[in-house]
Design an enzyme around this catalytic site. Structure first.
Site, PDB file in Angstrom:
ATOM      1  N   GLU A  39      36.786 -20.492  50.254  1.00 24.27           N
ATOM      2  CA  GLU A  39      35.896 -20.021  49.191  1.00 24.27           C
ATOM      3  C   GLU A  39      35.647 -18.524  49.354  1.00 24.27           C
ATOM      4  OE1 GLU A  39      31.439 -21.170  47.452  1.00 24.27           O
ATOM      5  OE2 GLU A  39      31.996 -21.722  49.498  1.00 24.27           O
ATOM      6  N   LYS A 105      32.840 -23.211  39.734  1.00 25.68           N
ATOM      7  CA  LYS A 105      32.006 -24.078  40.563  1.00 25.68           C
ATOM      8  C   LYS A 105      30.838 -24.636  39.750  1.00 25.68           C
ATOM      9  CE  LYS A 105      29.588 -23.964  45.051  1.00 25.68           C
ATOM     10  NZ  LYS A 105      29.209 -23.056  46.174  1.00 25.68           N
ATOM     11  N   CYS A 139      33.255 -26.150  47.638  1.00 23.36           N
ATOM     12  CA  CYS A 139      32.174 -26.266  48.617  1.00 23.36           C
ATOM     13  C   CYS A 139      31.124 -27.328  48.270  1.00 23.36           C
ATOM     14  CB  CYS A 139      31.531 -24.893  48.826  1.00 23.36           C
ATOM     15  SG  CYS A 139      30.623 -24.740  50.387  1.00 23.36           S
TER      16      CYS A 139
END
Length: 248
Positions: A39, A105, A139
């Protein structure tokens, strides 16, 4: 299909130096079909993206496209992107053929304030590359099984992360859980090193649909590892043990 996990310790804010380091680590490639980076791999983690955010024509995405073409394998990792006045933690997937797939995300890490300046993506994104259907995640998305639920529309999940050592048990457990419950491969790449938020252990894995480790990186070390995955075994397993068809 061969998958490479590229585990590194990016230096905060030093985009050009970090990209040069990836050039050294990846070299001319090892014949993998996909190279997965952490990331915010080129900048390090920033909760305030303004110092490092780039456009889609910026240095990092351009490097990804050029590297994919040079080594003959897709390159994927997330980048802080400024677009139409909004900041996104965007997972980009660049292919050697010049295609670029993106996922923003969805679950922003409110515990640390990521939601204050970043904009959450709205769309669940599944791409197909060389016949492999891949769900793209970043994540914190790892913690949300309903959003991740396999609708029999993917074969693997990519997770790229900045996941600290103090929550390592959650990372190790949930990576395996997502593979088992969704009857898929999981390719999970976490960074190593330290930043202002803490220490990072790595623990990058390829996990098979049984929850078994196919390959993994050394804890705390920068390195690239790769392994073949067997899609025929996945399809055979799903046919014999129809978990996805029996789901709610």
């Amino acid at each position: 299909m061969r998958i490479a996990l590229v585990q590194t310790a990016p230096e905060n804010g030093r985009i050009e130096e970090n990209l040069k380091h990836f050039d050294q680590l990846i070299g001319s490639g090892d014949g993998s079909d996909i190279y997965i980076l952490p990331e915010m791999f080129s900048s390090g983690q920033y909760l305030d993206p303004r110092p490092v955010a780039e456009s889609m024509d910026g240095q990092t995405v351009t490097w990804m496209k050029n590297t994919a073409a040079r080594i003959g394998g897709a390159v994927t990792g997330s980048v802080a992107i400024l677009e139409d006045g909004h900041y996104y933690n965007r997972l980009c997937f660049a292919t050697p053929q010049g295609d670029l797939f993106c996922y923003d995300k969805h679950h922003l890490f409110s515990y640390s304030g990521e939601n204050l300046l970043f904009t959450a993506g709205k769309d669940r994104v599944v791409i197909t590359y060389k016949g492999l259907r891949i769900l793209l995640h970043v994540c914190y998305d790892l913690r949300f099984p309903i959003f991740t639920r396999n609708r029999d529309d993917y074969d693997a999940i990519i997770y790229v992360a900045n996941w600290p050592v103090k929550r390592l048990l959650a990372w190790d457990t949930l990576v395996r859980a997502r593979a088992i419950e969704n009857q898929c491969f999981v390719f999970a790449v976490n960074r190593v090193g330290q930043d202002q938020f803490g220490d990072y252990p790595g623990h990058s894995f390829i996990i098979n649909p049984y929850g078994q480790t196919v390959c993994e990186t050394k804890e705390g070390q920068e390195e690239m590892v790769s392994s073949e995955i067997d899609l025929e075994k996945l399809y055979s397993f799903r046919q014999k043990f129809p978990v996805l068809q029996d789901g709610d």
